[in-house]
Structures are given as C-alpha cells and as structure tokens.
Design a protein around this motif. Structure first.
Motif, mmCIF file in Angstrom:
data_model
loop_
_atom_site.group_PDB
_atom_site.id
_atom_site.type_symbol
_atom_site.label_atom_id
_atom_site.label_comp_id
_atom_site.label_asym_id
_atom_site.label_seq_id
_atom_site.Cartn_x
_atom_site.Cartn_y
_atom_site.Cartn_z
ATOM 1 N N UNK A 143 0.830 -1.203 0.000
ATOM 2 C CA UNK A 143 0.000 0.000 0.000
ATOM 3 C C UNK A 143 0.868 1.258 0.000
ATOM 4 N N UNK A 144 1.955 1.237 0.747
ATOM 5 C CA UNK A 144 2.850 2.392 0.778
ATOM 6 C C UNK A 144 3.466 2.639 -0.593
ATOM 7 N N UNK A 145 3.796 1.565 -1.315
ATOM 8 C CA UNK A 145 4.342 1.711 -2.668
ATOM 9 C C UNK A 145 3.352 2.415 -3.584
ATOM 10 N N UNK A 146 2.086 2.034 -3.501
ATOM 11 C CA UNK A 146 1.059 2.681 -4.319
ATOM 12 C C UNK A 146 0.952 4.159 -3.973
ATOM 13 N N UNK A 147 0.924 4.484 -2.681
ATOM 14 C CA UNK A 147 0.806 5.882 -2.264
ATOM 15 C C UNK A 147 2.006 6.709 -2.713
ATOM 16 N N UNK A 148 3.203 6.140 -2.597
ATOM 17 C CA UNK A 148 4.405 6.884 -2.971
ATOM 18 C C UNK A 148 4.442 7.174 -4.468
ATOM 19 N N UNK A 149 4.082 6.187 -5.284
ATOM 20 C CA UNK A 149 4.107 6.396 -6.733
ATOM 21 C C UNK A 149 3.100 7.457 -7.146
ATOM 22 N N UNK A 150 1.945 7.477 -6.495
ATOM 23 C CA UNK A 150 0.936 8.477 -6.813
ATOM 24 C C UNK A 150 1.360 9.860 -6.330
ATOM 25 N N UNK A 151 2.115 9.910 -5.235
ATOM 26 C CA UNK A 151 2.602 11.204 -4.744
ATOM 27 C C UNK A 151 3.562 11.837 -5.736
ATOM 28 N N UNK A 152 4.466 11.019 -6.278
ATOM 29 C CA UNK A 152 5.410 11.533 -7.275
ATOM 30 C C UNK A 152 4.669 12.009 -8.513
ATOM 31 N N UNK A 153 3.719 11.209 -8.973
ATOM 32 C CA UNK A 153 2.936 11.605 -10.144
ATOM 33 C C UNK A 153 2.156 12.882 -9.864
ATOM 34 N N UNK A 154 1.731 13.061 -8.604
ATOM 35 C CA UNK A 154 0.987 14.267 -8.252
ATOM 36 C C UNK A 154 1.815 15.535 -8.425
ATOM 37 N N UNK A 155 3.097 15.458 -8.111
ATOM 38 C CA UNK A 155 3.966 16.621 -8.304
ATOM 39 C C UNK A 155 4.105 16.935 -9.795
ATOM 40 N N UNK A 156 4.304 15.899 -10.615
ATOM 41 C CA UNK A 156 4.374 16.111 -12.061
ATOM 42 C C UNK A 156 3.055 16.648 -12.596
ATOM 43 N N UNK A 157 1.951 16.183 -12.030
ATOM 44 C CA UNK A 157 0.642 16.674 -12.456
ATOM 45 C C UNK A 157 0.496 18.157 -12.184
ATOM 46 N N UNK A 158 1.059 18.615 -11.063
ATOM 47 C CA UNK A 158 0.999 20.047 -10.769
ATOM 48 C C UNK A 158 1.704 20.876 -11.819
ATOM 49 N N UNK A 159 2.844 20.377 -12.319
ATOM 50 C CA UNK A 159 3.547 21.092 -13.381
ATOM 51 C C UNK A 159 2.760 21.129 -14.669
ATOM 52 N N UNK A 160 2.114 20.012 -15.002
ATOM 53 C CA UNK A 160 1.274 19.977 -16.197
ATOM 54 C C UNK A 160 0.120 20.957 -16.062
ATOM 55 N N UNK A 161 -0.507 20.948 -14.890
ATOM 56 C CA UNK A 161 -1.645 21.841 -14.666
ATOM 57 C C UNK A 161 -1.230 23.304 -14.760
ATOM 58 N N UNK A 162 -0.053 23.636 -14.213
ATOM 59 C CA UNK A 162 0.413 25.024 -14.263
ATOM 60 C C UNK A 162 0.633 25.480 -15.697
ATOM 61 N N UNK A 163 1.127 24.567 -16.534
ATOM 62 C CA UNK A 163 1.403 24.920 -17.928
ATOM 63 C C UNK A 163 0.130 25.034 -18.753
#
Length: 399
Positions: A143-163
C-alpha cells in the motif's frame, strides 16, 4: 495466532505482478488528476457562476463521492476487481468530457455530480487487489508503494496543470479524461482477470456496518484523514500568514513526494519485529512532531523539516491503516470493508476546510497545527486499546 510482522524481503521485483500493473496504471491516471482543483474557477470565470453557486456545486461533488465509494466496494466483490476499475475510470472520463463541453452552469453542475458518483468507484477495487495478491505481512509495504508512486505523479501533475491552465481551463478536464482512459486501457490489457477477480460470492452476506471493529478503525482513520486534509488545505494559508511566497508550496509538495519515495523501500526494515499497532503508535508520534514544526515554522527550511517528518509518518500510517481494514474483512467482502474504511476521507473532506479556516482565523498558525498535533498524540495513545479490540480475529497484524 502468532504475531505477524512486516516482510523484510519485499522489493519491487518481489511485488506481485497485479500490484505492479496497478501501480503503473494509477500513476498514469494521477498524472492527469488535477481537474477538480480548477472546477470552481471554470464555473466562475467561464460560466459566470457566483462564488456561492460554485461552492454548492463543489459540495455536491464531494457528497456524491460517498455513495460512489460504497457502490465501488459492492461492485468489486460482485462483478470483479478489473471490471469495476474499468467501469469507474470510464465513468470519470465521460463525466469530465461532459464538464468540459458544458455551456451552462446547470449542465456543469449535473456533470460534476455525475463525476462524483464515478470518482471513487475504482478505489476499493484497487485496494482490494493488493489485499488479494499480497501476503498479510507484505500489505503495508505494498500500500505504501502505491501511495508513494501516486505522490510523485501528483507533483508532475501540478507542473502539467500550471502549464495548461494558462491556455484553457476546459483543456484540463480533457487531459484528465484522457488519463482515466489510458489507466483503464492498462488495467484492461495487463491486469490478469482470473487472478484478481472477486472471490466466489459467499451465501453469507457481508455487513461491514455491523462490524464494530471496522467502525472503530473508521473513527480513528477519520481523525488521521482530517489531519492530512488540514495539511492540504491549511498549509498554503499558513505560508501566506507567515509572509512567505507561494512558490514555497511547490517546493514543499516536491519534498513530500521525494520523502515518500525515499522512505517506502525501508518500510519493511522500519517495521521489522513490530506489529501494525506498534508501528502506527510510533508513526503518530512522528506525525505530531512534524505538525509542531509547522506551528512555529517561519522560514522555508523549517517548513521543509515539518514536511519531511510528516511525509515519513504518512507512508507508515496510510499503508498500515488499509492493511488493518483488509485484515478484518472476510475474503469475499474485502472491497466492501475497504469502501467503508475509505469513507474516512469523505468525513475529512467535509470537516477539514471548516476546522482549518476557523483555527487559522481565531488562533493563527500555532493553534491550527497544535490541535492536530494533539489529535495525533491521542491516536498514538489509543493504539494499545485498538490492538486489544482488533487482534482476536485479525489475520494480518497481531501483537
């Protein structure tokens, strides 16, 4: 039953294939999962809605996610994990395209409710897959692996959203819909249907709401979820109150994601020799320390300390909480149990905005963070009692 402790050998290669496929698919989905943060702006800027109307629409979306999660749990146990995940993701994609194409506030409001009704359908099935194919002692790390991978993707998603947000807010919903369809395609193509379909439905009905052990876990989980929703909602306001620039929030989000990735591989080592309750007791204390750091932080470096400490605690707490809920469930009712446990986030989403704004308004950042720190310590204090209540029939984490 003998005590079960976290595996010391769980690695990425050792994770069951369905979990790896799920992590990949959900990460792809998370890369586009930023549209809801902009729904209010779409309603007010593009469709001319008042702030009050936008608030009502957002509240309606949040309320719709409650039956969505419950329905997702039932569907996952009846028609299978893979079918349920694909159904939920396609529903999310269709409703977001509807939002993007809406010419009026009324149309967007109905589409937002439809989005809410589809939004949580796939979550219980995703969590149940991990419980289905992982050994009980390996579930917290998975479960921690799933949460961590989604957290990293969330940061990248913020950059996409800003652009993208500077171009057209509607495009955000189109991108999010595309990420949902891509996730559904990965699940449909690579998640083994026979290996992770629902267990044969038992004649004995599943009644999670009658299981007092689950309801007790839901209560404690709601406190934790509210603390983390306060982190999401109150941290930007705290930075503003301390006179710090808004870009600091991006740095803190990135630091939180990096912490999750860095800590996750060490979860088995950190928890070796301890049951889930001992691990969570220690993690709650660590969380309280991070929250106290936020209360008195007045510069980026101190906020980074709080973020790293809270991020490390989050990896341990979220994984073990879901593992405990899965361990309470009968084999044919895991998704239903996880759906009820996941309602803690619905409670938190309702309470945190009201609580956080009132605390900041009346007591400033110090009160806004010391109160949740005290709540975290109370949860740590409650862990021995939880062990006594949950251990007798718990299959995953005993002490």
């Amino acid at each position: 039953m003998p005590s079960a402790t976290a595996s010391q050998t769980l690695t990425w290669r050792g994770v069951p294939r369905p979990v790896r496929v799920l992590v990949l698919a959900r990460t792809v989905n998370r890369l586009g999962a930023f549209s809801m943060a902009f729904l209010g702006l779409l309603l007010t800027r593009h469709l001319g809605a008042s702030l009050t109307t936008a608030g009502v629409v957002l509240a309606a979306f949040g309320l719709a996610t409650v039956p969505s999660r419950l329905a997702g749990g039932r569907l996952a146990d009846r028609i299978g994990r893979r079918r349920t995940i694909v159904l939920g993701l396609v529903g999310c994609a269709v409703s977001q395209l509807w939002i993007a194409a809406s010419p009026t506030v009324a149309s967007a409001a109905v589409a937002a409710v439809a989005f809410g009704l589809a939004y949580e359908i796939y979550e219980p099935a995703s969590q149940a897959i991990i419980a289905d194919v992982s050994a009980p002692e390996d579930r917290p790390a998975a479960y921690a692996l799933l949460q961590a991978s989604m957290a990293v993707a969330g940061v990248l998603a913020g950059g996409i959203a800003a652009a993208v947000s500077s171009l057209d807010l509607r495009l955000l919903f189109v991108i999010d819909a595309a990420s949902c369809l891509a996730c559904a395609a990965i699940v449909r193509a690579y998640l083994p249907a026979g290996e992770v379909t629902a267990p044969a439905y038992d004649a004995v009905p599943v009644r999670p709401w009658r299981d007092t052990r689950l309801l007790l876990l839901l209560g404690v989980g709601s406190v934790l979820a509210t603390i983390y929703m306060l982190l999401v909602m109150a941290l930007p306001l705290t930075l503003d109150a301390r006179g710090l620039p808004s870009w600091h929030l991006g740095v803190l989000l990135a630091a939180s994601a990096v912490t999750g990735v860095a800590v996750t591989p060490f979860v088995p080592v950190l928890t070796a020799g301890r049951d889930s309750f001992a691990t969570m007791r220690a993690a709650y204390v660590v969380l309280a320390v991070g929250l106290v750091a936020y209360a008195y932080a007045d510069r980026l470096s101190l906020f980074l300390v709080g973020t790293v400490v809270c991020g490390a605690a989050e990896v341990l707490l979220l994984g073990h909480g879901m593992a405990l809920a899965a361990g309470l469930a009968p084999e044919h009712g895991r998704a239903a149990y996880l759906a009820v446990f996941g309602l803690s986030w619905g409670v938190a989403t309702t309470l945190a905005p009201l609580l956080g704004t009132q605390l900041l308004d009346r007591g400033g950042p110090v009160a806004a963070w010391l109160l949740p720190a005290a709540a975290a310590l109370a949860c740590a204090w409650a862990q021995p009692a939880l062990r006594r209540r949950l251990t007798p029939s718990h299959d995953a984490c005993e002490g």
